[in-house]
Motif scaffolding. Structure first.
Motif, PDB file in Angstrom:
ATOM      1  N   ALA A  25      -2.840   2.037   8.770  1.00 42.38           N
ATOM      2  CA  ALA A  25      -4.017   2.591   8.445  1.00 42.38           C
ATOM      3  C   ALA A  25      -3.994   4.266   8.248  1.00 42.38           C
ATOM      4  O   ALA A  25      -4.697   4.873   7.481  1.00 42.38           O
ATOM      5  CB  ALA A  25      -5.071   2.445   9.683  1.00 42.38           C
ATOM      6  N   GLY A  26      -3.111   4.848   9.214  1.00 47.12           N
ATOM      7  CA  GLY A  26      -2.889   6.259   9.003  1.00 47.12           C
ATOM      8  C   GLY A  26      -2.176   6.837   7.685  1.00 47.12           C
ATOM      9  O   GLY A  26      -2.505   7.840   7.186  1.00 47.12           O
ATOM     10  N   ARG A  27      -1.249   5.982   7.066  1.00 47.45           N
ATOM     11  CA  ARG A  27      -0.790   6.285   5.905  1.00 47.45           C
ATOM     12  C   ARG A  27      -1.531   5.897   4.640  1.00 47.45           C
ATOM     13  O   ARG A  27      -1.282   6.300   3.347  1.00 47.45           O
ATOM     14  CB  ARG A  27       0.852   5.290   5.893  1.00 47.45           C
ATOM     15  N   ALA A  28      -2.668   4.931   4.915  1.00 47.08           N
ATOM     16  CA  ALA A  28      -3.207   4.530   3.679  1.00 47.08           C
ATOM     17  C   ALA A  28      -3.935   5.930   2.879  1.00 47.08           C
ATOM     18  O   ALA A  28      -4.563   6.744   3.677  1.00 47.08           O
ATOM     19  CB  ALA A  28      -4.094   3.660   3.770  1.00 47.08           C
ATOM     20  N   PRO A  29      -3.815   5.804   1.596  1.00 40.88           N
ATOM     21  CA  PRO A  29      -3.596   4.996   0.595  1.00 40.88           C
ATOM     22  C   PRO A  29      -1.823   4.707   0.157  1.00 40.88           C
ATOM     23  O   PRO A  29      -1.745   4.033  -0.548  1.00 40.88           O
ATOM     24  CB  PRO A  29      -4.194   5.292  -0.620  1.00 40.88           C
TER      25      PRO A  29
END
Length: 145
Positions: A25-29
Motif C-alpha cells: 500500500a505504501g509503495r503504490a502505484p
C-alpha cells in the motif's frame, strides 16, 4: 524447503502478511517485490504441525545491499538459498502471476485494496494454492539459525 503437494496449504504468519500488505500500500502505484523466508513449524510455538512444515515468517528488505548490487549487479541483501518465496504487489489489480514476476516455489501476489482478502499464493506452475494464516510469532532469532 519445498511447498509440499498442491493439496496442502501454504502457511504464513498473520504478522508477515499484514506487513507485506502495508508495504504494498505504501509503495503504490509502484510494484513491491520482497524475498520471503520460512521457519520450520517445529521452531514455532503452539503449532500442532509436523516439525518440518514450512511457515513463511520473515522477509528481506529489498534495499539491503543495494549500493553493492548497483555497482556489481549481485544481490547481497538476500542470503543465497534462504528464500523459499517471493511477494509481489500488482497495483494494477491483476490478481495472478505475470511473466515479469520473479518466480519462486511460492509466489504471493497482492492487489488493492491491500487487505487479507486481496492476497493469494501461487506455485511455480501459476496454480493458486490455499493460503492459511497462522496467529503465531516466530522466534526473534529465527533468521540467525
Amino acid at each position: 524447503m519445498t511447498s509440499g503437494s498442491a493439496d496442502e496449504p501454504i502457511y504464513a504468519t498473520e504478522g508477515l502478511v499484514d506487513v507485506l500488505l502495508e508495504r504494498a500500500a505504501g509503495r503504490a502505484p509502484e510494484k513491491e517485490t520482497v524475498s520471503l523466508s520460512v521457519t520450520p513449524a517445529g521452531e514455532l510455538p503452539d503449532l500442532d504441525f509436523p516439525p518440518e512444515t514450512p511457515v513463511f515468517t520473515h522477509f528481506y528488505l529489498p534495499t539491503a545491499g543495494g549500493s553493492v548490487s548497483a555497482v556489481f549487479g549481485v544481490d547481497l541483501g538476500t542470503p543465497p538459498g534462504q528464500t523459499a518465496g517471493r511477494f509481489v504487489s500488482h497495483p494494477d489489480g491483476r490478481f495472478e502471476p505475470t511473466q515479469t514476476d520473479d518466480f519462486h516455489v511460492s509466489l504471493f501476489v497482492a492487489v488493492p485494496p491491500w487487505t487479507r482478502d486481496s492476497i493469494a499464493v501461487f506455485d511455480r506452475d501459476s496454480t493458486q494454492r490455499e493460503l492459511a494464516l497462522l496467529d503465531v510469532e516466530p522466534p526473534e532469532d529465527a533468521l540467525e539459525s
